[in-house]
Design an enzyme around this catalytic site. Structure first.
Site, PDB file in Angstrom:
ATOM      1  N   ARG A 121       1.071  -0.886  -0.459  1.00 19.46           N
ATOM      2  CA  ARG A 121       0.025   0.038   0.013  1.00 19.46           C
ATOM      3  C   ARG A 121       0.274   1.177  -0.384  1.00 19.46           C
ATOM      4  NH1 ARG A 121      -0.930   1.580   4.571  1.00 19.46           N
ATOM      5  NH2 ARG A 121      -2.095  -0.149   5.999  1.00 19.46           N
ATOM      6  N   TYR A 146     -18.188  17.010 -12.831  1.00 15.52           N
ATOM      7  CA  TYR A 146     -18.934  15.829 -12.960  1.00 15.52           C
ATOM      8  C   TYR A 146     -19.481  15.625 -11.922  1.00 15.52           C
ATOM      9  CZ  TYR A 146     -18.317  10.497 -12.477  1.00 15.52           C
ATOM     10  OH  TYR A 146     -19.282   9.585 -11.855  1.00 15.52           O
ATOM     11  N   ASP A 196      -9.039  19.879 -11.657  1.00 15.60           N
ATOM     12  CA  ASP A 196      -9.287  18.239 -12.359  1.00 15.60           C
ATOM     13  C   ASP A 196      -8.958  18.891 -13.842  1.00 15.60           C
ATOM     14  OD1 ASP A 196     -10.026  16.680 -13.188  1.00 15.60           O
ATOM     15  OD2 ASP A 196     -12.202  15.908 -12.451  1.00 15.60           O
ATOM     16  N   LYS A 236     -10.286   7.716 -18.180  1.00 19.71           N
ATOM     17  CA  LYS A 236     -10.126   8.260 -19.539  1.00 19.71           C
ATOM     18  C   LYS A 236      -8.870   8.487 -19.935  1.00 19.71           C
ATOM     19  CE  LYS A 236     -13.507   8.885 -17.740  1.00 19.71           C
ATOM     20  NZ  LYS A 236     -14.206   8.612 -16.089  1.00 19.71           N
TER      21      LYS A 236
HETATM   22  O1  P1T Z   1     -14.347   7.333 -12.662  1.00 28.31           O
HETATM   23  P1  P1T Z   1     -13.659   8.035 -11.941  1.00 28.31           P
HETATM   24  O2  P1T Z   1     -12.212   7.577 -12.102  1.00 28.31           O
HETATM   25  O3  P1T Z   1     -14.200   8.371 -10.941  1.00 28.31           O
HETATM   26  O4  P1T Z   1     -13.154   9.607 -12.227  1.00 28.31           O
HETATM   27  C1  P1T Z   1     -14.069  10.545 -11.248  1.00 28.31           C
HETATM   28  C2  P1T Z   1     -14.375  11.696 -13.042  1.00 28.31           C
HETATM   29  C3  P1T Z   1     -13.320  12.638 -12.355  1.00 28.31           C
HETATM   30  N1  P1T Z   1     -13.522  13.820 -12.818  1.00 28.31           N
HETATM   31  C4  P1T Z   1     -13.560  14.055 -13.668  1.00 28.31           C
HETATM   32  C5  P1T Z   1     -13.677  15.597 -15.313  1.00 28.31           C
HETATM   33  C6  P1T Z   1     -15.334  13.280 -14.419  1.00 28.31           C
HETATM   34  O5  P1T Z   1     -14.960  13.089 -15.872  1.00 28.31           O
HETATM   35  C7  P1T Z   1     -14.674  11.943 -13.864  1.00 28.31           C
HETATM   36  C8  P1T Z   1     -15.831  10.830 -14.247  1.00 28.31           C
HETATM   37  N2  P1T Z   1     -16.395  10.548 -15.493  1.00 28.31           N
HETATM   38  C9  P1T Z   1     -17.400  10.613 -16.151  1.00 28.31           C
HETATM   39  C10 P1T Z   1     -17.382   8.136 -15.765  1.00 28.31           C
HETATM   40  C11 P1T Z   1     -17.550  10.657 -17.141  1.00 28.31           C
HETATM   41  O6  P1T Z   1     -18.638  10.112 -17.862  1.00 28.31           O
HETATM   42  O7  P1T Z   1     -17.874  11.620 -17.432  1.00 28.31           O
END
Ligand code: P1T
Length: 385
Positions: free
Chosen positions: A46, A98, A170, A195
């Protein structure tokens, strides 16, 4: 080292025993000690993992930071940022983030005494108006998901410095290829590596990057203490994907530009939004802020458009064949999504109305397929609309 070279080499050394060119997947939870407390620098999985470290160093280099901290999801990374603060502290956040970020801030950490002001951060005056004596951080998403509204990071960073508050950004929608917030004065960059950074829709992950030693110490402590770390295989997959980040981002932007132009010429849509369209209200800012390190401007692969009813949107969404109807974005394959019922369903209808996220809004994540096939797919889905 220039960006494309760093994407392939930063943070990676040849494996010392065999010379393996690609860092191995260290799939282990613990490390042998020769005597209590005497170890190689690696104690427990961890706390330290060499595969994860290679990925963290690589993304830190791409973001012009010094330290990266990987997490098991983008939301795990965002939640770790919120743990820098304590009861009574105030955070100013972009009103359109988001949906999961909004849900976490309002329904989870908000219950533990952190206060939030949700403002349109595209106008610095709104941030100034929301400032209180307890404000500790400004949390910006730019471009926003899904409205693609931009905030001027350099201007906001100057304000944050004056006020001695942190600026977190972000950067998921552009990736460091097109935007490097730390270079513009931000303190913290966060990503959903799910992403563009991973880019192949086969990993859920997140990362925080900083360039300040004190913040790095805090995040190192939190990453280990909270423990929302990714497994080594996921870290390795992201590291593998980063090597092609520049190539993929250029291809996403090229295809998205063609699709945005096609959509804006079509009468079915009330609005089409893409930061590189001259019709985007912040086109000038996009040209300035969305820049690769070798000076190319571009805005990645997210395009949104609005039709005048849910039924019309649904009709288009269900007729698309190459664009898959699914949550998420930033993968090589094209996706399409209905944010009001999918990614932003947890945002209250009043807030969705305030930010313009209507039931007729369609969000495209344009992949790197042949642009002609993508255009044809959209054209056939729009027949009769
Ligand atoms: O899904 P995750 O890896 O936990 O990420 C969250 C997140 C954080 N910031 C932004 C700008 C995001 O778009 C996302 C996740 N977004 C999607 C799953 C979506 O389809 O928009």
């Amino acid at each position: 080292m220039k960006f494309a070279t760093a994407a392939i080499h930063a943070g990676q050394e040849k494996e010392p025993r065999t010379g393996a060119v690609i860092p191995p997947i260290f799939q282990n939870s613990t490390y042998a000690q020769t005597a209590p407390g005497e170890h190689t620098g690696y104690e427990y999985g961890r706390t330290q993992n060499p595969t994860r470290e290679a990925m963290e160093k690589n993304i830190a280099a791409l973001e012009s930071g010094t330290h990266g901290f990987a997490f098991s999801s983008g939301l795990a990374a965002i939640s770790t940022i919120s743990q820098l603060f304590q009861q009574g502290d105030h955070i100013i956040a972009t009103e359109n983030v988001y949906g999961g970020t909004y849900r976490y801030f309002t329904q989870v950490i908000g219950k533990f005494g952190l206060n939030f002001s949700w403002v349109d951060t595209s106008d610095l005056q709104n941030i100034k108006n929301a400032l209180t004596t307890t404000t500790k951080m400004i949390f910006i998403e730019t471009p926003t998901n899904p409205m693609l509204v931009l905030s001027d990071l350099a201007d906001i960073a100057i304000f944050c410095r004056e006020q001695q508050i942190l600026l977190a950004v972000d950067n998921t929608f552009l990736s460091p290829y097109f935007q490097r917030p730390l270079e513009l004065g931000a303190d913290i960059v966060v990503h959903s590596t799910t992403k563009y950074l991973n880019g192949h829709s086969d990993v859920i992950g997140g990362i925080i990057v900083v360039k300040d030693e004190t913040l790095a110490e805090k995040f190192s402590f939190l990453q280990n203490s909270v423990g929302a770390v990714p497994g080594p295989f996921d870290a390795w997959l992201v590291l593998r994907s980063l090597k092609t980040l520049p190539l993929r981002m250029q291809a996403h932007a090229k295809n998205a530009g063609k699709i945005a132009a096609f959509l804006s010429d079509h009468p079915a849509f009330e609005t089409v939004s893409y930061p590189d369209l001259p019709s985007h209200p912040q086109y000038e800012l996009a040209q300035k802020q969305h820049r690769s390190s070798d000076g190319k401007s571009g805005s990645a692969g997210m395009v949104t458009c609005i039709v005048d009813s849910f039924e019309k949107a649904q009709n288009i969404l269900c007729k698309l064949r190459i664009f898959t109807l699914a949550e998420s974005l930033g993968g090589v394959e094209s996706l399409v999504c209905h944010p009001a019922s999918m990614t932003h369903a947890s945002v209250p209808p009043e807030m969705r109305a305030k930010i313009g996220l209507s039931d007729g809004l369609i969000r495209f994540s344009v992949g790197v397929e042949d642009a002609d096939d993508l255009l044809q797919d959209i054209a056939q889905a729009l027949e009769g609309v």
